[in-house]
Design an enzyme around this catalytic site. Sequence first.
Site, mmCIF file in Angstrom:
data_model
loop_
_atom_site.group_PDB
_atom_site.id
_atom_site.type_symbol
_atom_site.label_atom_id
_atom_site.label_comp_id
_atom_site.label_asym_id
_atom_site.label_seq_id
_atom_site.Cartn_x
_atom_site.Cartn_y
_atom_site.Cartn_z
ATOM 1 N N SER A 85 0.834 -1.194 0.000
ATOM 2 C CA SER A 85 0.000 0.000 0.000
ATOM 3 C C SER A 85 0.870 1.246 0.000
ATOM 4 C CB SER A 85 -0.923 0.007 1.235
ATOM 5 O OG SER A 85 -0.163 -0.082 2.411
ATOM 6 N N SER A 131 16.168 2.221 7.995
ATOM 7 C CA SER A 131 15.578 3.499 8.407
ATOM 8 C C SER A 131 16.652 4.401 8.993
ATOM 9 C CB SER A 131 14.488 3.246 9.454
ATOM 10 O OG SER A 131 14.019 4.451 10.015
ATOM 11 N N TYR A 188 11.127 -0.696 17.028
ATOM 12 C CA TYR A 188 11.314 -0.419 15.604
ATOM 13 C C TYR A 188 12.765 -0.014 15.321
ATOM 14 C CZ TYR A 188 10.550 1.529 10.946
ATOM 15 O OH TYR A 188 10.624 1.795 9.600
#
Length: 365
Positions: free
Chosen positions: A12, A204, A226
């Site tokens: 998505s 990230s 995370y």
Amino acid sequence: LQRCHLTPSRYSGVGLALCRRLLEEEDEDGDGRIHLCITCRNAQKSQATRDLLLASHPSARVSSVEVDLGDLASVLRAARELRRRCRLTKPPPPSASRRVHPLTAVFFPSPRRFQHLDFVYLNAGIMPNPHVNFKALWHGLLTGKVLHMLTTAEGIMTQTDRLNRDGLQEVFATNLFGHFILVRQLEPLLCGNERPSRLIWTSSSNARESAFSLADYQHAKGQESYSSSKYATDLTSVVLNRKFNKQGLYSSLVCPGLVMTNMTYRILPIFLWKLLMPIMWLIRFFAKTYTLTPYNGAEALLWLFKQKPEYLDALVKYHSCTSGLGKNYVEPRKIHVDEETAEKLYQKLLELEEQTLEKYSDLLE
């Protein structure tokens, strides 16, 4: 030669944008060599994504495999299916005039078959129950560190993790270990081929050593799961290069920047994002990693598709960037990892893999 790209993603955001950009590249080249194999958590989502891609690229070769990266049994089933799609036949009898090989890979020119994997984009990830520390953000504003905090989320983002059905921390399992098991199970399709294969991990700028502990590599005791999982991803990529480059397998790290996806929208209420969007567009003049759209965020992933892996630096993370005027480009940045820690983590992953394969031995061929 056909080039097969396996792209585990939630389809998505950046994953879908990457598929579209890869197919756009194929349209421009006109060589018809790309075969996309997309993975989604359920068959309905896989089919919907495939239909969406074929609607804009009717001649594209797109197949799908169902997999949930946070469910180890699902990962093993998907890997088994992918190996089956690369048909292995018994060698010819000794009387044959040609040289005998222990196993011969046979390519079937079907949209569902492929000879080996050229690229595996390891893009799936979760950030459950995110929380913003507004007190830390205010302190950053007063101390002049707010721009750094806004581009890395350092000190202002926490998550509430939980155990999954395998008894693993959910973020660790989905963001790293599921991918690791998939790669290990697909080694026959990735190593020892005529041309190199590539692993491209979505990391990230939030990957920080301070959030990671080797003693708690699943991050069961902290609130920055995370960040920990992404730093562990960086460590794993470094070790994979050292161990597999000679077998033709190369691993790279990318950061898509701050992209507005379903994951991002869960951090704050929607109305706040709408209020902040004009400010975020302005911040882009100072924070080039504010890519904002999935299309822009896929820039580094697409750029790596065009590079020769032998000339890439294993200790670099490639960041998608967008200028204030909207121009996309890629910026390489050195990562700072301790290779001894990386090796120790790799050994822990291997130990956990051994336990996993013992538990799910019925799913192995």
